[in-house]
Design an enzyme around this catalytic site. Sequence first.
Site, PDB file in Angstrom:
ATOM      1  CB  SER A 144      20.925   7.662  47.620  1.00  0.00           C
ATOM      2  OG  SER A 144      21.629   6.786  46.763  1.00  0.00           O
ATOM      3  CE1 TYR A 157      25.796  10.040  49.404  1.00  0.00           C
ATOM      4  CE2 TYR A 157      25.011   7.881  48.689  1.00  0.00           C
ATOM      5  CZ  TYR A 157      24.997   9.257  48.579  1.00  0.00           C
ATOM      6  OH  TYR A 157      24.181   9.855  47.649  1.00  0.00           O
TER       7      TYR A 157
END
Length: 259
Positions: A144, A157
């Site tokens: 990501s 995350y």
Amino acid sequence: MTTPDPAGDGRLRRVIITGASSGIGKATAERFAQEGWAVCLVARREALLREIVAGLPGGPHLVCPGAYEKPETAERLEALVRTTWGGLEVLVNNAGVSMSAPVVGSVLAEWRKPFDIMVDGAVAMSRLAAALMNGPGRIIHVTSIHGERVEVEAGAYAMAKAAINHYCRSLALELAPRNILVNAIAPGFIDTPMSVADGVNELETEWFRQNYVDGHHLPLRRAGQPSEIAGVAYFLAGPDATYLTGQVLTVDGGLTITF
């Protein structure tokens, strides 16, 4: 049942895709199957995986339900692939989880969950793939843009994605002598079920429209589609990416080039 032979040389092309029950993983499975590959779908929801496989062209496709970070899933997956396929060419490790918690003040074990799940899963699947590859291969992790950027309460995350990016670089060094190429894809806003929180799709909110569609933060002024990430994964698995390893390819519609 036809045998996948996209290169026309009589060889079976085989790919494992984790997180394959929806979004980017599902689109990636569909893309590889359309190109003639045999795909093995890994995710928690077995019924959904079997429904997806039933709609794929060709074969022999496989389903391995389970949590990708659990040792027992890796053991079952290795046995299934060895018994049915005999080996592997590509891993697309797409599975991920999103959980929010403040960096300070949350229970540490809860805050760490996204990190522990995704990093443990990346390591388990990469080791499994390397063991199954009898010749040249590709390992592709979907990470990501959070690997380099953070949002409030998304620290674990972001840490996980950053760790997997660096893990790709380490793998690329150690697996280069075996001609196993390792890269990562870092998507930005992609229209998947992970865009929905508490029943609201952030890509359909006024906040997204003002900041990214009408604003200046997203040059292409739209979210990406899962198929657009699947296309990059297929490129990394193919003959035009033979001199590319240890890299993180950002696929975000230009989001991270602005300020």
